[in-house]
Design a protein around this motif. Structure first.
Motif, PDB file in Angstrom:
ATOM      1  N   GLN A  70      -0.154   4.961  -6.301  1.00 43.79           N
ATOM      2  CA  GLN A  70       1.222   4.720  -6.734  1.00 43.79           C
ATOM      3  C   GLN A  70       1.672   5.851  -7.645  1.00 43.79           C
ATOM      4  OE1 GLN A  70       3.130   2.049  -5.951  1.00 43.79           O
ATOM      5  NE2 GLN A  70       1.630   0.678  -5.036  1.00 43.79           N
ATOM      6  N   SER A  71       2.963   6.187  -7.588  1.00 45.48           N
ATOM      7  CA  SER A  71       3.434   7.222  -8.508  1.00 45.48           C
ATOM      8  C   SER A  71       4.120   6.614  -9.722  1.00 45.48           C
ATOM      9  CB  SER A  71       4.349   8.210  -7.801  1.00 45.48           C
ATOM     10  OG  SER A  71       5.288   7.522  -7.047  1.00 45.48           O
ATOM     11  N   ARG A  72       4.675   5.420  -9.591  1.00 44.09           N
ATOM     12  CA  ARG A  72       5.241   4.780 -10.783  1.00 44.09           C
ATOM     13  C   ARG A  72       4.166   3.879 -11.384  1.00 44.09           C
ATOM     14  NH1 ARG A  72      10.254   0.732 -10.822  1.00 44.09           N
ATOM     15  NH2 ARG A  72      11.473   2.520 -10.157  1.00 44.09           N
ATOM     16  N   LEU A  73       3.612   4.327 -12.493  1.00 45.77           N
ATOM     17  CA  LEU A  73       2.482   3.603 -13.075  1.00 45.77           C
ATOM     18  C   LEU A  73       2.935   2.592 -14.126  1.00 45.77           C
ATOM     19  CD1 LEU A  73      -0.016   6.569 -13.492  1.00 45.77           C
ATOM     20  CD2 LEU A  73       0.413   5.118 -11.493  1.00 45.77           C
TER      21      LEU A  73
ATOM     22  N   LEU B 159       8.891   7.559   8.304  1.00 47.50           N
ATOM     23  CA  LEU B 159       8.382   7.204   6.974  1.00 47.50           C
ATOM     24  C   LEU B 159       7.562   8.384   6.483  1.00 47.50           C
ATOM     25  CD1 LEU B 159       7.057   3.554   7.516  1.00 47.50           C
ATOM     26  CD2 LEU B 159       9.087   4.208   6.201  1.00 47.50           C
ATOM     27  N   THR B 160       7.690   8.706   5.202  1.00 42.62           N
ATOM     28  CA  THR B 160       6.949   9.863   4.689  1.00 42.62           C
ATOM     29  C   THR B 160       5.803   9.419   3.786  1.00 42.62           C
ATOM     30  OG1 THR B 160       8.615  10.060   3.001  1.00 42.62           O
ATOM     31  CG2 THR B 160       8.812  11.557   4.842  1.00 42.62           C
ATOM     32  N   ARG B 161       4.812  10.287   3.746  1.00 40.86           N
ATOM     33  CA  ARG B 161       3.658  10.120   2.866  1.00 40.86           C
ATOM     34  C   ARG B 161       4.131   9.755   1.461  1.00 40.86           C
ATOM     35  NH1 ARG B 161      -1.253  12.793   3.477  1.00 40.86           N
ATOM     36  NH2 ARG B 161      -2.347  12.923   1.505  1.00 40.86           N
ATOM     37  N   GLY B 162       3.465   8.782   0.858  1.00 38.17           N
ATOM     38  CA  GLY B 162       3.868   8.372  -0.500  1.00 38.17           C
ATOM     39  C   GLY B 162       4.763   7.143  -0.499  1.00 38.17           C
ATOM     40  N   ALA B 163       5.309   6.795   0.669  1.00 38.13           N
ATOM     41  CA  ALA B 163       6.179   5.614   0.727  1.00 38.13           C
ATOM     42  C   ALA B 163       5.359   4.361   0.410  1.00 38.13           C
ATOM     43  CB  ALA B 163       6.797   5.486   2.115  1.00 38.13           C
ATOM     44  N   ILE B 164       5.979   3.443  -0.307  1.00 37.30           N
ATOM     45  CA  ILE B 164       5.325   2.165  -0.575  1.00 37.30           C
ATOM     46  C   ILE B 164       5.742   1.200   0.519  1.00 37.30           C
ATOM     47  CG2 ILE B 164       5.194   0.226  -2.182  1.00 37.30           C
ATOM     48  CD1 ILE B 164       5.817   2.417  -4.357  1.00 37.30           C
ATOM     49  N   LEU B 165       4.754   0.561   1.121  1.00 38.22           N
ATOM     50  CA  LEU B 165       5.045  -0.270   2.285  1.00 38.22           C
ATOM     51  C   LEU B 165       5.484  -1.670   1.850  1.00 38.22           C
ATOM     52  CD1 LEU B 165       2.148   0.882   4.619  1.00 38.22           C
ATOM     53  CD2 LEU B 165       4.484   1.778   4.428  1.00 38.22           C
ATOM     54  N   ARG B 166       6.783  -1.923   2.011  1.00 33.79           N
ATOM     55  CA  ARG B 166       7.342  -3.255   1.799  1.00 33.79           C
ATOM     56  C   ARG B 166       7.525  -3.887   3.181  1.00 33.79           C
ATOM     57  NH1 ARG B 166      12.744  -1.579  -0.906  1.00 33.79           N
ATOM     58  NH2 ARG B 166      12.675  -0.518   1.095  1.00 33.79           N
ATOM     59  N   ALA B 167       8.093  -5.085   3.206  1.00 34.20           N
ATOM     60  CA  ALA B 167       8.271  -5.755   4.494  1.00 34.20           C
ATOM     61  C   ALA B 167       9.061  -4.874   5.465  1.00 34.20           C
ATOM     62  CB  ALA B 167       8.968  -7.093   4.289  1.00 34.20           C
ATOM     63  N   ALA B 168      10.113  -4.216   4.981  1.00 38.67           N
ATOM     64  CA  ALA B 168      10.951  -3.411   5.869  1.00 38.67           C
ATOM     65  C   ALA B 168      10.165  -2.231   6.458  1.00 38.67           C
ATOM     66  CB  ALA B 168      12.177  -2.904   5.119  1.00 38.67           C
ATOM     67  N   GLU B 169       9.357  -1.563   5.619  1.00 39.20           N
ATOM     68  CA  GLU B 169       8.577  -0.417   6.116  1.00 39.20           C
ATOM     69  C   GLU B 169       7.516  -0.878   7.122  1.00 39.20           C
ATOM     70  OE1 GLU B 169       9.414  -0.720   2.889  1.00 39.20           O
ATOM     71  OE2 GLU B 169      10.731   1.026   2.721  1.00 39.20           O
TER      72      GLU B 169
ATOM     73  N   ALA C 134       0.846  -1.207   0.000  1.00 36.94           N
ATOM     74  CA  ALA C 134       0.000   0.000   0.000  1.00 36.94           C
ATOM     75  C   ALA C 134       0.877   1.252   0.000  1.00 36.94           C
ATOM     76  CB  ALA C 134      -0.909  -0.003   1.225  1.00 36.94           C
ATOM     77  N   VAL C 135       0.254   2.384  -0.340  1.00 33.25           N
ATOM     78  CA  VAL C 135       0.961   3.660  -0.364  1.00 33.25           C
ATOM     79  C   VAL C 135       0.574   4.440   0.895  1.00 33.25           C
ATOM     80  CG1 VAL C 135       1.249   5.821  -1.614  1.00 33.25           C
ATOM     81  CG2 VAL C 135       1.011   3.673  -2.875  1.00 33.25           C
ATOM     82  N   LEU C 136       1.580   4.831   1.644  1.00 34.69           N
ATOM     83  CA  LEU C 136       1.351   5.522   2.909  1.00 34.69           C
ATOM     84  C   LEU C 136       0.731   6.900   2.660  1.00 34.69           C
ATOM     85  CD1 LEU C 136       1.956   4.952   5.916  1.00 34.69           C
ATOM     86  CD2 LEU C 136       4.121   6.169   5.601  1.00 34.69           C
TER      87      LEU C 136
END
Ligand code: AMP
Ligand code: MG
Length: 414
Positions: A330-333, A159-169, A42-44
């Motif tokens: 997402q920003s990279r489409l 973490l900033t807005r827009g970050a994509i949540l991977r396992a590490a995030e 998801a996108v934060l």
């Protein structure tokens, strides 16, 4: 979905024009609070601050002995420094008693450093004594100690807005004290197959029938795009059946259909969509893929993809996937691309952009097709890790040419 769709029937559109028209009418969904275990990909939608220092207290990075560095300054394998062992501290202990000067504390990884100690000597650099320990090395002050807040500082934006949540995030959120986070809502996409010829996968097709493949490829493609498929099933080729299925689909955030958008006698999609929604029917100058329809029902975007399984999946890839990703915030489409050397001649219709299903080999920088490229040959897609993207113009692209390659098989990242 702000502007009403325009009718451009008949006039062939380029792939880029069609995608631009779609994306200008697609907007990110609102955000929502989501448990972090369900937030992968998801996108934060917020800046996240750490609730406390991480780690919250200075602790040992090794199993060994906590000491004052000054007490072991002269130690060497030839001249051990011998210290009485006064404390024994395990991970989870509170370590309330301070360590007196000239003494050592047995300490385990993750255990809090006792007041007075500033350094940890690893077991491997000692004789592991229980009452008295022989220390064999002089260690610099602070060695093998994790300082309080060395990972995250209390109040710091981690973490900033827009970050994509991977396992590490997701791990950073957990350690920052956040069981849930605000993320852009994951789009729910209704998936609908159309056709009197379709039967369920578990059935043996009778005369003139085939199994419904698109429901599965498209539902899976929806999920891989970061959205949630809602399978509606098969709508038969009558206006009533199609209307009911589309109305159901319009309860979701988007609708993905396959089949029925062509000019056949029972292609009811146009009639029904004109009645209950607004729709463009496009001829797109590409192969495989045309025709594609795009529009809206009750403000929900609908992608009317062609019925041929390869065309359906390929047009999903080119048009629906970027749109769903935009809805998900997402920003990279688009997929990453590269250039590679073609190892065979490829023939194509000169007036169309051609997407050949392909195997790209990064090591040699080469690319080849997956063999027969007919729009009904789904295996051409399952053997592929990429698409060769050949422009309108040439009729034959020669082996040895440098071509554009869309990398469809890379793991999603930022
Ligand atoms: P249509 O656009 O409805 O005329 O379909 C074009 C071709 O795709 C026909 O050969 C259909 O039988 C086939 N087709 C349509 N929908 C599906 C599906 N869900 N699974 C497999 N093949 C399909
Ligand atoms: Mg059909």
């Amino acid at each position: 979905m702000k502007t009403a769709p325009r009718e451009v029937e008949g006039k062939p559109l380029s792939v880029d024009e069609a995608l631009a028209r779609i994306l200008e009418r697609i907007h990110p969904l609102p955000d929502e609070e989501r448990p972090i275990l369900d937030a992968l990909g998801a996108v934060l939608a917020e800046d996240v601050r750490a609730a406390n220092d991480v780690p919250p207290f200075a602790n040992s990075a090794m199993d060994g002995y906590a000491v004052r560095a000054s007490d072991v300054a002269g130690a060497s394998p030839q001249r051990e420094v011998r210290l009485p062992v006064r404390l024994d501290i395990a991970a989870g202990d509170a370590a309330e008693r301070p360590l007196e000067a000239g003494a050592a504390a047995r300490i385990m990884t993750g255990a809090p450093l006792p007041r007075g100690a500033d350094t940890v000597v690893r077991f491997e650099d000692t004789d592991r004594g229980e009452a008295i320990v022989g220390i064999r090395v002089a260690v610099p002050r602070g060695e093998n100690v994790r300082r309080a807040g060395e990972d995250l500082r209390a109040g710091e934006v981690v973490l900033t807005r827009g970050a994509i949540l991977r396992a590490a995030e997701i791990g950073v959120l957990a350690t920052a004290g956040r069981p849930a986070a605000r993320v852009v809502r994951r789009p729910r996409a209704a998936v609908l197959s159309t056709g009197d010829e379709l039967v369920e996968v578990g059935e043996t097709p009778g005369p003139g029938k085939i199994r419904d493949a698109n429901r599965y490829t498209l539902a899976s493609a929806v999920r891989a795009a970061g959205a949630e498929p809602v399978v509606i099933g098969i709508a038969r080729d009558t206006p009533e059946a199609l209307r009911a299925a589309l109305e159901r689909g319009a309860l979701e955030d988007a609708i993905v259909t396959s089949g029925g958008v062509s000019v056949g006698d029972r292609d009811w999609m146009k009639t029904v969509l004109r009645e209950i929604g607004a729709m463009d029917f496009w001829t797109i100058a590409m192969r495989p893929g045309k025709p594609v329809a795009f529009g809206e029902i009750r403000g929900k975007p609908i992608f009317g993809l062609p019925g041929n399984p390869v065309s359906a999946l390929l047009t999903f890839e080119l048009f629906a996937r970027p749109a769903l990703r935009k809805m998900a915030g997402q920003s990279r489409l688009q997929r990453p691309r590269t250039r590679a050397r073609l190892t065979e001649d490829v023939a194509k219709p000169p007036h169309l952009r051609f997407f050949a299903r392909a195997v790209h080999d990064a090591a040699s920088g080469t690319v080849r097709t997956t063999g027969p490229q007919g729009s009904g040959i789904l295996r051409s897609m399952s053997l592929a890790n990429s698409l060769i993207d050949l422009p309108v113009g040439p009729e034959l692209v020669r082996a040895g040419s440098e071509v554009d390659v869309v990398l469809t098989d890379l793991p999603e990242d930022r």
